[in-house]
Every structure is written in structure tokens, then in C-alpha cells.
Design a protein around this motif. Structure first.
Motif, mmCIF file in Angstrom:
data_model
loop_
_atom_site.group_PDB
_atom_site.id
_atom_site.type_symbol
_atom_site.label_atom_id
_atom_site.label_comp_id
_atom_site.label_asym_id
_atom_site.label_seq_id
_atom_site.Cartn_x
_atom_site.Cartn_y
_atom_site.Cartn_z
ATOM 1 N N GLN A 1 0.815 -1.443 -0.274
ATOM 2 C CA GLN A 1 -0.018 -0.238 0.066
ATOM 3 C C GLN A 1 1.507 1.293 -0.206
ATOM 4 O O GLN A 1 1.201 1.991 -0.847
ATOM 5 C CB GLN A 1 -0.751 0.136 1.069
ATOM 6 C CG GLN A 1 -1.621 0.862 1.450
ATOM 7 C CD GLN A 1 -2.678 1.469 2.452
ATOM 8 O OE1 GLN A 1 -2.235 0.016 3.761
ATOM 9 N NE2 GLN A 1 -3.093 2.131 2.465
ATOM 10 N N ARG A 2 1.739 0.936 0.628
ATOM 11 C CA ARG A 2 2.505 2.379 0.715
ATOM 12 C C ARG A 2 3.207 2.641 -0.949
ATOM 13 O O ARG A 2 4.080 3.776 -1.013
ATOM 14 C CB ARG A 2 3.977 1.935 1.732
ATOM 15 C CG ARG A 2 4.810 2.351 1.674
ATOM 16 C CD ARG A 2 6.242 2.387 2.686
ATOM 17 N NE ARG A 2 5.247 2.361 4.386
ATOM 18 C CZ ARG A 2 6.175 1.645 5.234
ATOM 19 N NH1 ARG A 2 7.388 1.912 4.972
ATOM 20 N NH2 ARG A 2 5.589 2.499 6.402
ATOM 21 N N GLN A 3 4.036 1.839 -0.766
ATOM 22 C CA GLN A 3 4.798 1.530 -2.443
ATOM 23 C C GLN A 3 3.178 1.960 -3.171
ATOM 24 O O GLN A 3 3.647 2.466 -4.706
ATOM 25 C CB GLN A 3 4.852 0.263 -2.733
ATOM 26 C CG GLN A 3 6.220 -0.437 -2.036
ATOM 27 C CD GLN A 3 7.029 0.733 -2.114
ATOM 28 O OE1 GLN A 3 7.558 1.245 -3.148
ATOM 29 N NE2 GLN A 3 8.488 0.848 -0.945
ATOM 30 N N ARG A 4 1.830 1.758 -3.367
ATOM 31 C CA ARG A 4 0.909 2.762 -4.293
ATOM 32 C C ARG A 4 1.427 1.389 -5.191
ATOM 33 O O ARG A 4 1.073 1.796 -6.829
ATOM 34 C CB ARG A 4 1.414 4.121 -4.783
ATOM 35 C CG ARG A 4 1.228 5.028 -3.434
ATOM 36 C CD ARG A 4 -0.097 5.200 -2.643
ATOM 37 N NE ARG A 4 -0.396 6.378 -2.680
ATOM 38 C CZ ARG A 4 0.320 6.315 -0.481
ATOM 39 N NH1 ARG A 4 0.910 5.515 0.310
ATOM 40 N NH2 ARG A 4 0.123 7.242 -0.138
ATOM 41 N N ALA A 5 1.026 0.339 -5.150
ATOM 42 C CA ALA A 5 1.185 -0.978 -5.883
ATOM 43 C C ALA A 5 0.219 -1.153 -7.053
ATOM 44 O O ALA A 5 -1.397 -0.358 -6.183
ATOM 45 C CB ALA A 5 1.437 -2.132 -4.532
ATOM 46 N N ALA A 6 0.423 -1.222 -7.743
ATOM 47 C CA ALA A 6 -1.045 -0.847 -8.998
ATOM 48 C C ALA A 6 -1.829 -2.005 -8.497
ATOM 49 O O ALA A 6 -2.954 -1.769 -9.336
ATOM 50 C CB ALA A 6 -0.391 -1.664 -10.301
ATOM 51 N N ALA A 7 -1.457 -3.098 -8.051
ATOM 52 C CA ALA A 7 -1.958 -4.005 -7.567
ATOM 53 C C ALA A 7 -1.618 -5.263 -6.856
ATOM 54 O O ALA A 7 -0.940 -5.066 -6.578
ATOM 55 C CB ALA A 7 -3.237 -5.486 -9.465
ATOM 56 N N VAL A 8 -2.241 -6.127 -6.635
ATOM 57 C CA VAL A 8 -2.254 -6.771 -5.081
ATOM 58 C C VAL A 8 -2.654 -8.849 -5.633
ATOM 59 O O VAL A 8 -4.229 -8.624 -5.498
ATOM 60 C CB VAL A 8 -1.905 -7.313 -3.539
ATOM 61 C CG1 VAL A 8 -1.652 -8.127 -3.045
ATOM 62 C CG2 VAL A 8 -1.078 -5.679 -3.512
ATOM 63 N N VAL A 9 -2.229 -9.959 -5.509
ATOM 64 C CA VAL A 9 -2.717 -10.957 -5.981
ATOM 65 C C VAL A 9 -2.733 -12.016 -4.326
ATOM 66 O O VAL A 9 -1.549 -12.476 -4.089
ATOM 67 C CB VAL A 9 -2.213 -11.733 -6.690
ATOM 68 C CG1 VAL A 9 -2.758 -12.877 -6.921
ATOM 69 C CG2 VAL A 9 -2.625 -10.747 -8.176
ATOM 70 N N LEU A 10 -3.423 -11.807 -3.975
ATOM 71 C CA LEU A 10 -3.083 -12.639 -2.677
ATOM 72 C C LEU A 10 -3.634 -14.012 -3.039
ATOM 73 O O LEU A 10 -4.403 -14.714 -3.702
ATOM 74 C CB LEU A 10 -3.432 -12.244 -1.493
ATOM 75 C CG LEU A 10 -4.310 -11.594 -0.714
ATOM 76 C CD1 LEU A 10 -4.335 -11.491 0.621
ATOM 77 C CD2 LEU A 10 -2.433 -10.426 -1.079
ATOM 78 N N THR A 11 -2.644 -15.299 -2.682
ATOM 79 C CA THR A 11 -2.751 -16.631 -2.900
ATOM 80 C C THR A 11 -2.936 -17.564 -1.736
ATOM 81 O O THR A 11 -2.912 -17.104 -0.803
ATOM 82 C CB THR A 11 -1.429 -17.688 -3.731
ATOM 83 O OG1 THR A 11 -0.452 -17.248 -3.321
ATOM 84 C CG2 THR A 11 -1.394 -16.775 -5.109
ATOM 85 N N GLY A 12 -3.387 -18.975 -1.871
ATOM 86 C CA GLY A 12 -3.602 -19.851 -1.203
ATOM 87 C C GLY A 12 -4.731 -19.487 0.285
ATOM 88 O O GLY A 12 -5.371 -18.532 0.085
ATOM 89 N N GLY A 13 -4.929 -20.798 0.863
ATOM 90 C CA GLY A 13 -5.983 -20.492 2.034
ATOM 91 C C GLY A 13 -5.944 -19.474 2.879
ATOM 92 O O GLY A 13 -4.872 -19.228 2.864
#
Lengths: 348, 348
Positions: free
Chosen positions: A119-131
Motif C-alpha cells: 500500500q505504501r508503495q502505491r502498488a498497481a495491484a495485489v494478488v493473494l494466493t492460497g488459503g
DNA sequence: CTGTTAGCGCTTTCAG
DNA sequence: CTGAAAGCGCTAACAG
């Protein structure tokens, strides 16, 4: 000292604005001007300043990929697929996105930390994997974080993870329940009645869903679900080894062992073998995921294949806006039962 | 819209500079002021703007980790160890570094691309893992890039990779040559004379070094090195499978197969087994790396254990400046021969 | 210990 | 199609 966009502009005899425009390629620029700029970039060996660019544009080319265990091929395969769809032309400046994977080690705190960092890096997107971990506090904390990310313009995609209520996150889930059920039905079909189940860590969704599938199959066949026949442990070989021993202690008459995943299954195989039991003559063993090494087990492992790479690729495309989100923001991929040598009819 | 440092300052009734100081914790601030600021941060749910901070400070908290294949536990184990040493308190702003892994897929171009991307982000450090490609052009291109990174203040560490000449990069290498030699000596000691060797991709340093060790052992024992007994291929199971078949075709009298790594060895085992050969009675098999699954092969794989996690952790510490670079900027870790069931005396 | 003051290097209206 | 100018949000001297 370091070359800046202004230096390039000076050399190409244009304004900084023009250089910015050719670099971002999102604005009409005369072909000859563009060429002059590109040449200057080359001659000066100019590299865009990412932070400056991100600051001015209020978004970066960073895309974060969160995994529970980077040393586990289950995550490696997904992460690789996601990353290969992300990195490459299509980013903002200079046309390149930076897909990066972050290893949470399965810890909810580190997951949150990484999310904050991204969030701090102002990411363009985030993908969360796994349970996901199911503790209520963590669930709300993650949901809040994801909401905040969405608000800030970060795309959020869940890959192989259940939907996050009250967020805009797109979810690409696996039908772990259905897979677990199929697997146990297969065993029941072979004639097994006394089956041990080595489950994953208690608080994870994946664990719960696979176990629910197993129990649904038992129930459908009218087989009693003996709680003593289920053991929980981490998703690693050691847990498979020790849990198999424990199950054998509790129920020497066991004819099959169903494991939470392939890695656990391999550990279980080792324990059974060392206990003098043959697979599948004395005890059948089944895994889950169909990781590459599973076919090399001896005998080859019966398991449920999950479309890890496909789901990852799709998640990557959605994260970069190159594919539409599925209707309702949720898509479920089903596993495929792979029957191999490690399961057979029980003795007698 | 989004909360900025100025908002926090206003709420805490201090200057922006003070807020910055408590956030970075690198400057004396009165305890009561600090507390007031922290409270404001909390109340406003403020998250530092990474790009802005990186721009102003001319460096970021990003640390890049490059791997050849993220789905391969060899890299996963190293990357996990590196990342766990990197992420955590110690970064600049807010005390957190962002360790991120980038998957090159073994492609020299993507390696260079990632390096540029990280340079663009003004990464604090970069860790390159795994063998390098030896093509002269790529070598010079990478060296030039690494030099440029160093000049810009980015720490460069090589982990499990040979030193990069003409750069400031710290190198933590593995003694692949020595490991390869030990392994083949072990086989020779068992009485083997006709051994096949399944090597990795021709142009990688790791491949060459392991092969050199093998040949050194042959030479020392006065065994002729028959070029027909060496086959090259990628570091994957399939290559092991197909290469083993090819070796068998070329030399049915083979008594042992040495593989480039454990994954390849597993593929070779499958091929031998399907050809009706028993391991190790008919043919001995050996791998390299000692990945977790190797002990679960049946029979368990004889291999060379590399201190992957230890080297990764050290690389992480050096990259973050928490450990001194080794003298001369180069340290070599040695492998340990693990003799297990897959090797034995040859027939007759 | 704290406030003031300049930028860091780029993007982006707004005019031409 | 191109240039000028005004910041983006933060840090780092420099004073006090």
C-alpha cells in the motif's frame, strides 16, 4: 550525477514534458521527435526514476504477489504463472511492470505487513494466493486492508483463496470441497471403510474445505466419521510422517490414508513403509494438488489435480486489467481426480 | 483525499519534519511528542507514501531477489531464507523493508529487465541467485548493470552464483565442482566404471562446474571420459527421464547415472524403473542439492547437500548491511555428500 | 529537541 | 503536436 529526464530533454532539444510523453507512450508525439528522444535516452543510458514517477502519477508499476510458502511448489507454480503474466510491456512508464512475490510464511501478521508495504508503495495491484486464516480478527483486518487498497486504486485479486466479504477483491477459488469429496468417494468405491485423514492446519480455509469434502463423502456412503481418525498438522512432509504413525497407533486396522496435500502424503508414505506396510496392498494413500513430484512417488500418488498455473495466469491478467473479472467477481475452478498406483482395494 | 504526512502533523500539532522524524526513528524526538504523533498516525490510519519518501531520500526500502525458477524448491528455499532476513525492522521509513522475489525463468533478457526495473525503483539492494549464463554478451551486460546499480548505491549480492568480475558484487558461491567430484568418487569407490552423466543446460556455470567435478574424479581414477555418456538438458524431471532413456540406448551396460540435480535424478529413476531396471541393484542413481523430496524417493536419493537456507540467510544479512562482507568479497560454501539407498555396488 | 525552507524527478493540466 | 508551470508527499539541511 545520475541522469534525469531533464538531461534527456536537453540532449534531445525538447521539453521534459515531451520526453515524459514518449516514455509513457500514452500521448501523440511526432515520429521524428520520438526518435530523437529515444536516441538521447539510449546515449545517456537513462533509467526512469520510479519513485519520482510514481509520486507524480500517484500509482506505481509494482504488483505484489503474496504466497504462504515460497519453498512449496504449490505456491511457486502459481506465483510463476502470475508473475509471467504481469511482467512485461503494459506498465506505465517505460512499458514495464514489476511483479514481485512476497513470502508470508503463512503468518497473518506478515501478510498484513506486506499488504501495508505494498500500500505504501502505491502498488498497481495485489494478488493473494492460497488459503486464508479464519480467525475473525485477522479476517476483518485483512478485509479492511483490502478495502483501503481498493480505494487507493490498487486492484486486488485472490487466487486459490475464498472470496473476501465486503471487499472489491476478485476471487478465483478452487473447489477444494468437491475435490476432497471425489477423492474419498474413489476410496470408498474401492471398498475402503476405515480411512485416516491427515488434515492441514486447523484454522485455514483450505484445510476446512478439503476435510468437509471428505466428510461429505463418508456421510453419503453412510460411514461413521470417527474423530479419532482425523489428525491436524502443518502442510509439510514431517506432519505427514508423524500423523501417519499416530493414526496407525490409534487404528491399526486402517486401510487408507487421505492426506491434506501431496507433500503430506509423501511423508505418510514414508511412515507406512517404515512400519512395514506396503502401498497400496496394505494401505492406500492419496494426496491433493498433483504437484510435479507426485507422479514420481513409488507407487505414483493418487491425487486431485488443481489448475494452479491456469488460475495464476488468469489472476495475473485480471490484476493487470487485461482480462475481465468473472461475473459476480467470483470464479471457481474444479480439481481433477488423478487415479494412480498408490490407491487400490483394501486387504481381504 | 488520502491522508498525508501534513495531515498527521496538523493533528499532532507539530511540523511535518517532526512527524517524519518519529516515523523514521533516526533522530531524537521527545517521548511525549512522539507519542502524540503516533496517536495521530493511528487515528488517521496514515500510511507513508513510499514513492515520495524514496524520491526525497534518493533510496527505497525495496530489495530485489532474482531467481531462475520460482517453482523449483532449490530457489524457493534460498529465496525464502533471503526474504526472511530482509523483511522486518531495519528499513528506512516506518522501519520495514520490502523483500521481493522476481522470477527470471532462466532467461538472460528477463534477468536484465528485472535489474533495470529494480534500478528504476532505486532498490536498496539486489540479490541474484543461482547459476549464471555464460554467454559473453550477457556476462558483460549483467556486469555493466551491476556496476551501475552499485554506483547508484544499491548493494549487490550473489548467492549460489559465481563472482562477477569487474563489479563490487559480494559473492556467496557453492563449491559445485568439489561436490560433483565427491559424488563421482563415491560411485567409483563402489566399483562403478561405466557411468552416465545427465548434465544441466550447457551454458550455465552450475552445469559446467558440476560436470568438471565429475570429470576430475574420473580422471583421477584413470577412467576414460566417454563423451557419449554425457547428455545435456534443462534442470527438470522430463530431461532426467528422457536423458536416462537416451543414455541407456547409447550404453546398455551402464551401472550408474549421475544427474545434474535431484529433480533430474527423479526423472531418471522413473525412466530406469520403467525400463525394468532396479535401483540400485541394476543401476545406481545420484542427484545434487538434497532438496526435501529427495529423502522420500524410493530408494532415498544419494546426493550432495547444499546449505541453501544458510547461504540465503547470509546473503540477506549482507544485503541489508547487518553482516560484513566476507574477505575479498567472496565466500565459498561446500556441499556434503549424503549417501543413501539409491547408490550401491554394481552388478557382478 | 523542533520548525522552516528547499528541493527530489517526474507528470499533467493549460496554453499555444 | 509541443512547451511552461505547478505540484505530487516527503526528507534534510539549516536555524533556532
Amino acid at each position: 550525477m545520475t541522469v534525469t529526464l531533464a538531461d534527456v530533454a536537453a540532449r534531445a532539444r525538447v521539453s521534459p514534458a515531451t520526453v515524459s510523453r514518449v516514455l509513457n507512450g500514452n500521448y501523440p508525439v511526432a515520429a521524428t521527435t520520438r526518435e530523437r528522444v529515444l536516441r538521447a535516452v539510449d546515449e545517456l543510458d537513462y533509467v526512469l526514476n520510479g519513485p519520482a514517477s510514481a509520486l507524480a502519477a500517484a500509482t506505481s508499476d509494482l504488483v505484489g504477489i503474496l504466497v504462504n510458502d515460497i519453498a512449496d511448489p504449490f505456491f511457486g507454480i502459481m506465483a510463476g504463472a502470475i508473475q509471467s503474466e504481469i511482467t512485461g510491456p503494459g506498465g506505465r512508464a517505460g512499458g514495464e511492470r514489476l511483479g514481485v512475490v512476497c513470502n508470508t510464511g503463512g503468518s497473518p501478521e506478515r501478510e498484513l505487513t506486506y499488504l501495508t508495504l505494498l500500500q505504501r508503495q502505491r502498488a498497481a495491484a495485489v494478488v493473494l494466493t492460497g488459503g486464508a486464516v479464519e480467525s475473525p480478527e485477522h479476517l476483518t483486518a485483512v478485509s479492511a486492508k483490502l478495502r483501503r487498497l481498493s480505494e487507493a486504486g490498487t486492484r486486488v485479486v485472490l487466487c486459490g483463496r475464498p472470496p473476501a466479504p465486503d471487499t472489491d477483491a476478485i476471487a478465483l477459488t478452487f473447489d477444494n470441497r468437491g475435490g476432497g469429496q471425489q477423492l474419498t468417494e474413489h476410496l470408498i468405491g474401492l471398498g475402503h471403510r476405515r480411512m485416516g485423514y491427515i488434515a492441514g492446519p486447523e484454522e485455514r480455509t483450505t484445510t476446512r474445505h478439503r476435510l468437509e469434502g471428505h466428510r461429505a463423502a463418508l456421510a453419503a456412503a453412510g460411514i461413521e466419521d470417527d474423530p479419532a481418525l482425523t489428525v491436524h498438522g502443518p502442510y509439510d512432509r514431517r506432519s505427514g510422517y508423524e500423523s501417519a504413525l499416530e493414526l496407525l497407533r490409534r487404528e491399526p486396522g486402517l486401510t487408507a490414508v487421505v492426506a491434506a496435500n501431496d507433500t503430506v502424503a509423501l511423508g505418510a508414505c514414508a511412515a507406512l513403509r517404515e512400519s512395514g506396510l506396503r502401498i497400496p496392498e496394505d494401505v492406500s494413500v492419496a494426496g491433493f494438488d498433483d504437484l510435479p513430484f507426485s507422479i514420481d512417488a513409488v507407487p505414483a500418488l493418487t491425487t486431485v489435480r488443481l489448475p494452479l498455473a491456469e488460475a495464476g495466469a488468469r489472476a495475473g491478467r485480471i490484476a493487470t486489467g487485461r482480462e475481465e473479472a468473472p461475473p459476480g467477481g467470483i470464479a471457481t475452478a474444479h480439481g481433477e481426480l488423478m487415479v494412480r498406483g498408490s490407491t487400490g482395494a483394501p486387504r481381504g
